[in-house]
Design a protein around this motif. Structure first.
Motif, short mmCIF file in Angstrom:
data_model
loop_
_atom_site.label_atom_id
_atom_site.label_comp_id
_atom_site.label_asym_id
_atom_site.label_seq_id
_atom_site.Cartn_x
_atom_site.Cartn_y
_atom_site.Cartn_z
N ILE A 249 -4.28 2.83 -9.40
CA ILE A 249 -4.49 1.94 -8.66
C ILE A 249 -5.75 1.58 -7.89
O ILE A 249 -5.62 1.92 -6.62
N TRP B 83 -6.09 -4.58 -6.28
CA TRP B 83 -4.98 -5.39 -6.79
C TRP B 83 -5.34 -5.80 -5.42
O TRP B 83 -5.26 -6.66 -4.31
N LYS C 204 0.47 -1.36 -0.02
CA LYS C 204 0.04 -0.23 0.00
C LYS C 204 0.79 1.37 0.01
O LYS C 204 0.13 2.46 -0.92
N LEU D 297 6.42 1.22 -10.38
CA LEU D 297 6.27 0.03 -8.89
C LEU D 297 7.36 -0.40 -8.20
O LEU D 297 8.25 -0.61 -7.68
N SER E 279 3.48 5.88 -5.94
CA SER E 279 3.56 6.12 -6.86
C SER E 279 2.67 6.72 -7.64
O SER E 279 3.50 7.57 -8.62
N ILE F 209 2.35 1.52 -2.61
CA ILE F 209 1.55 2.24 -4.65
C ILE F 209 1.05 3.56 -4.17
O ILE F 209 0.58 4.29 -5.21
N LEU G 79 -3.57 -6.33 -10.41
CA LEU G 79 -4.14 -5.14 -10.07
C LEU G 79 -4.74 -4.64 -11.37
O LEU G 79 -4.99 -4.74 -12.43
#
Length: 549
Positions: free
Chosen positions: A434, A437, A424, A476, A430, A427, A455
């Motif tokens: 998303i 996932w 988490k 990622l 980033s 993500i 995802l």
């Protein structure tokens, strides 16, 4: 009298009994040792400040009573005392503090205290592993003070750094390169220096993480190719050997045999190992290849920062036995483990060594003996009981196979501790849109571990930003390396890129929840649930195609 002196006096039967005699125990005698040491530990632990704090002043006098009043623990229960290294609050004064990863992306490190008695037990059990690694039958081993071992270990403050330190208290086995030099070298420099010294002096043992040992083994083969007489004068790696005739003679003979058999050079062409040991996770992925490369099957051991050295295979290479004097062992059955992972307030049932059943999966719980800090501690490792007796090596105590970390953690090749929180965090950092996932530990066609993320990205973002699988993987990966330093080492040390991406059609996760009535787990959902998700995605894709979407 030290181990080396007993070797010189040829006291082989005495040495086997002293270090490997636990293999002759029946389960009743094994439990007698466990119970005696655990009662001593309970008395020490419940009277120290740490024990009084966790037990709220209770003083259990029996093991059953202790198991009733002491809940299962995790590192968080000890962190405020251990991270500040408050040795005066512990059951015995620590001699050394070891360090390892806690939970990357959330907590940086864990430290673990070792007492003098713990170090003595660690040393004795590592000597047992060394002996068993050279054994081909009960009572027989082949250890000499003049032996050489290739240095493939992480140095102190990591647990493997204790091995050369403690071993050399008992026997003068030489490490290649010498430990003090190796600790100052990069991973690549250690490999090259160890290879050079090994060709001159021979290599009798190799010990390290299975994944690291495999990478080093491939590197040795590669260095052997470049270090040939024809290029010794102009090749940087080959030039280190040009002045040594014995080295070049060994290489020439090895290359002759490889050419005759029309195959690539392997470490077994240059070295004849007496003992081969691997530790860590995912060893099952590498054992067959390592046996092919070295001509000897590696013996798996289990050691960790909190539990110390607790388990080893024997000459049969068919399951590990736990040392009775390192920890007191409890086992959480698989269904109880899963229930407790879903509900943090649930206290799972545990069983003792004399209560485990063949074929069953268990999460390991340890109480570290000899003044250790950790009691009823969930290590986070899962084992399968292979049997209660073994006619092959004539043992009468349970035998185990290491499976993996608990389902809420994804460990790749012994390097990572990937959790839902760390994913988490990566993500969020980033900035990728998303929506949903899951992350699953899987294996590729070469039986190498990988992190597979399935995802779903918001459709508008997917179209506007042109996010392909390759772009997502690259993006990622950057943030996984930022969140988890050990993830970075997968590429730096092993050359691995473990992340795989599958993009699912928009709406797949919502449709899964609608059809099944539950959400799918973020980390390591069952194969059945993954197949369900992919089936729903395929159905959804077909419906959208018919609608012209």
């Amino acid at each position: 009298m030290k181990f080396e002196e007993k070797l010189k006096n040829r006291q082989y039967k005495m040495l086997w009994q002293e270090y490997c005699g636990f293999l002759d125990l029946d389960i009743d005698t094994y439990m007698t040792i466990q119970n005696r040491l655990m009662l001593e530990q309970i008395s020490l632990w419940s009277h120290c400040d740490l024990g009084e704090q966790i037990l709220n002043g209770k003083r259990p006098e029996t093991i059953d009573e202790f198991r009733k009043v002491m809940p299962l623990s995790t590192y968080g229960d000890y962190a405020d005392i251990l991270l500040q290294k408050k040795g005066e609050m512990l059951p015995d004064q620590p001699v050394i503090w070891l360090q390892t990863t806690w939970e990357c992306g959330k907590q940086p490190i864990k430290v673990a205290p070792y007492t003098k008695s713990m170090l003595d037990t660690y040393r004795n059990n590592m000597i047992a592993c060394l002996m068993l690694s050279t054994s081909h039958e009960k009572g027989k081993f082949n250890v000499r003070a003049t032996d050489k071992i290739l240095y493939g270990l992480a140095p102190l403050p990591y647990a493997t750094g204790l091995f050369p330190l403690l071993l050399n208290e008992e026997i003068g086995i030489e490490f290649l390169p010498p430990v003090k030099e190796a600790e100052k070298m990069s991973f690549s420099e250690r490999n090259k220096k160890g290879f050079k010294l090994g060709l001159r002096k021979n290599i009798d043992y190799f010990f390290g993480l299975g994944s690291v040992v495999y990478f080093v083994s491939l590197s040795l083969s590669s260095m052997g190719k470049t270090a040939s007489p024809s290029n010794a004068s102009n090749d940087a790696e080959g030039s280190i050997l040009r002045y040594s005739l014995p080295m070049l003679g060994k290489l020439i003979l090895a290359k002759y045999h490889c050419k005759k058999e029309n195959r690539a050079l392997k470490p077994k062409d240059l070295f004849k190992l007496k003992g081969f040991m691997v530790a860590g996770t995912d060893n099952h992925c590498y054992k067959d290849d390592l046996e092919d490369l070295w001509g000897i099957r590696p013996m798996e051991i289990f050691a960790g920062t909190e539990p110390s050295c607790i388990g080893t295979e024997t000459w049969t290479r068919n399951g590990m036995y736990f040392f009775p004097d390192a920890c007191f062992y409890e086992f959480i059955p698989e269904d109880e483990m899963n229930r407790s992972l879903d509900d943090a307030s649930y206290q799972p049932k545990t069983y003792l060594m004399n209560e485990v059943l063949p074929g069953e999966l268990y999460e390991l719980v340890i109480s570290v003996l000899k003044g250790g800090a950790f009691m009823r501690y969930r290590v986070g490792d899962v084992y399968r009981c292979l049997g209660l007796e073994n006619s092959e090596d004539k043992t009468r105590i349970p035998r185990f196979k290491y499976i993996d970390r608990i389902p809420t953690i994804i460990d790749i090749a012994g390097f990572t501790r990937i959790s839902e929180h760390s994913i988490k965090t990566a993500i969020d950092l980033s900035g990728l849109d998303i929506k949903s996932w899951i992350a699953v530990k899987e294996y590729n066609r070469q039986n190498r571990p990988l992190l597979h993320m399935y995802l779903e990205i918001n459709a508008a973002s997917l179209a506007s930003r042109g996010l392909s699988k390759e772009v997502l993987k690259e993006h990622l990966t950057v943030y996984f390396k930022y969140v988890d330093h050990d993830y970075k080492n997968l590429k730096h040390i092993l050359g691995m890129e473990p992340l795989e991406i599958t993009i699912l059609k928009s709406g797949t996760f919502d449709e899964y929840e609608k059809q099944t009535g539950h959400k799918i787990k973020h980390i390591n959902p069952s194969i059945y649930h993954i197949k369900e998700l992919l089936s729903i995605e395929k159905q959804n894709f077909s419906v959208n195609n018919r609608r012209g979407v």
